[in-house]
Design an enzyme around this catalytic site. Sequence first.
Site, PDB file in Angstrom:
ATOM      1  N   ASP A  13       0.693  -1.402  -0.140  1.00  8.50           N
ATOM      2  CA  ASP A  13       0.118   0.009  -0.066  1.00  8.50           C
ATOM      3  C   ASP A  13       0.753   1.446   0.020  1.00  8.50           C
ATOM      4  OD1 ASP A  13      -2.403  -1.498   0.178  1.00  8.50           O
ATOM      5  OD2 ASP A  13      -2.371  -1.437   2.244  1.00  8.50           O
ATOM      6  N   LYS A  16       1.963   2.324  -5.013  1.00 10.28           N
ATOM      7  CA  LYS A  16       2.548   1.661  -6.361  1.00 10.28           C
ATOM      8  C   LYS A  16       1.544   1.876  -7.429  1.00 10.28           C
ATOM      9  CE  LYS A  16       2.626  -2.579  -4.418  1.00 10.28           C
ATOM     10  NZ  LYS A  16       1.930  -2.037  -2.986  1.00 10.28           N
ATOM     11  N   LYS A  18      -0.454   4.390  -8.231  1.00  9.06           N
ATOM     12  CA  LYS A  18      -0.197   5.836  -8.601  1.00  9.06           C
ATOM     13  C   LYS A  18       1.119   5.881  -9.359  1.00  9.06           C
ATOM     14  CE  LYS A  18       1.014  10.479  -7.593  1.00  9.06           C
ATOM     15  NZ  LYS A  18       0.548  11.743  -7.160  1.00  9.06           N
ATOM     16  N   ALA A  39      -4.072  -7.600  -3.782  1.00  6.79           N
ATOM     17  CA  ALA A  39      -3.623  -6.159  -4.204  1.00  6.79           C
ATOM     18  C   ALA A  39      -4.823  -5.290  -4.219  1.00  6.79           C
ATOM     19  CB  ALA A  39      -2.832  -6.148  -5.402  1.00  6.79           C
ATOM     20  N   GLY A  40      -4.559  -3.940  -3.575  1.00 10.67           N
ATOM     21  CA  GLY A  40      -5.704  -2.781  -4.116  1.00 10.67           C
ATOM     22  C   GLY A  40      -4.886  -1.806  -4.487  1.00 10.67           C
ATOM     23  N   HIS A  41      -4.943  -1.454  -5.652  1.00 14.47           N
ATOM     24  CA  HIS A  41      -4.003  -0.212  -6.404  1.00 14.47           C
ATOM     25  C   HIS A  41      -4.819   0.683  -6.868  1.00 14.47           C
ATOM     26  CE1 HIS A  41      -0.294  -3.206  -7.206  1.00 14.47           C
ATOM     27  NE2 HIS A  41      -0.974  -3.229  -5.969  1.00 14.47           N
ATOM     28  N   ARG A 144       1.766 -28.687  -7.022  1.00 11.30           N
ATOM     29  CA  ARG A 144       1.338 -29.286  -8.524  1.00 11.30           C
ATOM     30  C   ARG A 144       0.170 -29.713  -8.801  1.00 11.30           C
ATOM     31  NH1 ARG A 144       7.124 -32.093  -8.120  1.00 11.30           N
ATOM     32  NH2 ARG A 144       6.231 -32.437  -5.966  1.00 11.30           N
ATOM     33  N   GLN A 225       1.891  -6.000  -3.216  1.00 13.89           N
ATOM     34  CA  GLN A 225       2.346  -6.084  -1.847  1.00 13.89           C
ATOM     35  C   GLN A 225       3.439  -5.100  -1.582  1.00 13.89           C
ATOM     36  OE1 GLN A 225       1.183  -9.167  -3.358  1.00 13.89           O
ATOM     37  NE2 GLN A 225      -0.650  -8.304  -2.993  1.00 13.89           N
ATOM     38  N   ARG A 304      -9.918  -2.361   5.886  1.00 18.21           N
ATOM     39  CA  ARG A 304      -9.564  -2.215   7.201  1.00 18.21           C
ATOM     40  C   ARG A 304      -8.611  -1.177   7.632  1.00 18.21           C
ATOM     41  NH1 ARG A 304      -6.487  -8.318   7.429  1.00 18.21           N
ATOM     42  NH2 ARG A 304      -6.026  -7.425   5.295  1.00 18.21           N
ATOM     43  N   PRO A 305      -8.631  -0.890   8.967  1.00 19.07           N
ATOM     44  CA  PRO A 305      -7.716   0.362   9.188  1.00 19.07           C
ATOM     45  C   PRO A 305      -6.391   0.088   9.402  1.00 19.07           C
ATOM     46  CG  PRO A 305      -9.293  -0.110  10.911  1.00 19.07           C
ATOM     47  CD  PRO A 305      -9.574  -0.937   9.889  1.00 19.07           C
ATOM     48  N   LYS A 332       2.926  10.283  -0.372  1.00 12.64           N
ATOM     49  CA  LYS A 332       2.175  10.863   0.789  1.00 12.64           C
ATOM     50  C   LYS A 332       3.039  11.834   1.613  1.00 12.64           C
ATOM     51  CE  LYS A 332      -1.418   8.157   1.398  1.00 12.64           C
ATOM     52  NZ  LYS A 332      -2.389   7.052   1.862  1.00 12.64           N
ATOM     53  N   SER A 414       5.640  12.057  -4.205  1.00 10.66           N
ATOM     54  CA  SER A 414       4.302  12.508  -4.532  1.00 10.66           C
ATOM     55  C   SER A 414       3.525  13.324  -3.365  1.00 10.66           C
ATOM     56  CB  SER A 414       3.644  11.033  -4.446  1.00 10.66           C
ATOM     57  OG  SER A 414       2.113  11.007  -4.607  1.00 10.66           O
ATOM     58  N   VAL A 415       2.818  14.136  -3.909  1.00 10.06           N
ATOM     59  CA  VAL A 415       2.205  15.374  -2.803  1.00 10.06           C
ATOM     60  C   VAL A 415       0.691  15.107  -2.603  1.00 10.06           C
ATOM     61  CG1 VAL A 415       4.296  16.707  -2.792  1.00 10.06           C
ATOM     62  CG2 VAL A 415       2.595  17.096  -4.513  1.00 10.06           C
TER      63      VAL A 415
END
Length: 431
Positions: A13, A16, A18, A39-41, A144, A225, A304-305, A332, A414-415
């Site tokens: 997180d 990646k 962005k 993954a959550g991008h 296998r 990840q 999730r937090p 960030k 990144s801002v």
Amino acid sequence: MKSIIVIGAQWGDEGKGKIVDIYSEFADTIVRSTGGNNAGHTLVVRGEKFIFHLIPSGILHPGKKCVIANGVVVDPKVLLAEVDRLRERGYLKDHAQLKVGLLANIIMPYHIVLDRAREEKLGSRKIGTTARGIGPCYEDKIARTGIRACDLIHPDTFAEKLAANLDLKNFLLKHYYGAEEISFQSCLEEYTGYGERLKPYLIDTSSFLNEEINRGSKVLFEGAQGTLLDIDHGTYPFVTSSNTTAGGACTGSGVGPTKISGVIGVSKAYATRVGGGPFPTELFDEEGQLIRDRGNEYGSTTGRPRRCGWFDAPVVRYAHRLNHLAGIALTKLDVLSGLSRIKVCIGYDVGGTKRDEVPLSLPEFEAAKPVYEQVEGWKEDITTAKAFGDLPKAAQKYVRLLEEVSGVEVTLVSVGPERNQTIVRRNPFRS
Ligand code: GDP
Ligand code: IMO
Ligand code: MG
């Protein structure tokens, strides 16, 4: 020829998605090689938000080819829903823009049920997985016995493999976990249907990628990840079930390492982690909550937090060692604006002994107390900064400190979440 790997340098997180979206402008082909829909991008483009779980984050750039390679574990239901959503929003009009590896292993319903049942049984010792069936699917791959994308389009082979798998999985589900069994017939029908819909996308992705590279195309490998979640080098067992480090991009895609020009690590200006496992700089106070709120630190996949803490230099140095980073894309930084002082972990105290490196043993990592260096913060809003020189002096100083303590140059800052809230100091495709 330029082929760049982008990996997460912390616990996932990092931003990646962005960063891959930014670099996609300079690439021809974008590839996911490992992981799955754990993954959550997230991408924000002109106010519109997109979250990708399987499709590479380059897909919003018209004409760029996107590849889901053999090393990815594919949940076909999730992939097809992602395809549909993109189509509805006016993207992926030409199906040839997306290619999926014939040899990719498929996440089956029993993988998801087993993932959940196992976590439940572990109770307080649970890993905190995303419950997407990732671990059980990789287990079958290594054993296998897995079902691959190519099997879904050959009904007889598929039926045979499904029957063999269900024989064992249903025994486990019923007798060990006390869970409901999975029906052979409904699973066969549902997944044969997915196979038919996936067929136009299925190709030999390794052959495609190597041909692309050989004819001079620029390939961007999108990691999933983060380094500390790597199955071999992370905080085992609190890791995912794949190689999240740079080597995974090669094995997962079938592209040789000497065809790769460099690796960029993505790191937040602080640190976060979702799920269990050691996290020495974790903040349990209102400062941690402030970072969580300002950074909107809630999981893109599970909601999730996220656990929040200060930047951990030994972790990023470890990521440098494992991935040989040519630069850090630092995300960030804007989230830290307004803090009167910021802490950076430069080493650990483990049972009274000073340590500069991430401890390899889990109990030692869990016992590690961060040793901090403290710097002044800045008050200004930095979300409109276009060049490094636009940042307040204290923010510039903070970035330089991170470069010094992690041993890697910060090549992008990144801002904000938007595509245009990005300061590119050195473009890996151009240098
Ligand atoms: P990934 O899994 O590494 O792609 O990262 P995620 O998408 O799960 O989480 C990163 C979150 O931070 C997303 O919500 C992004 O939109 C957001 N983000 C990325 N870069 C920045 C940044 O520089 N500033 C802020 N405020 N948010 C960012
Ligand atoms: P992206 O690509 C953050 C974490 C889970 C859990 C552990 C194992 O968005 O950075 P799994 O479901 O993979 O078996 O869970 O790994 N995890 C992630 N954490 N970002 C991710 O992906 C993650 N993918 C898995 O929270 O701790
Ligand atoms: Mg994510």
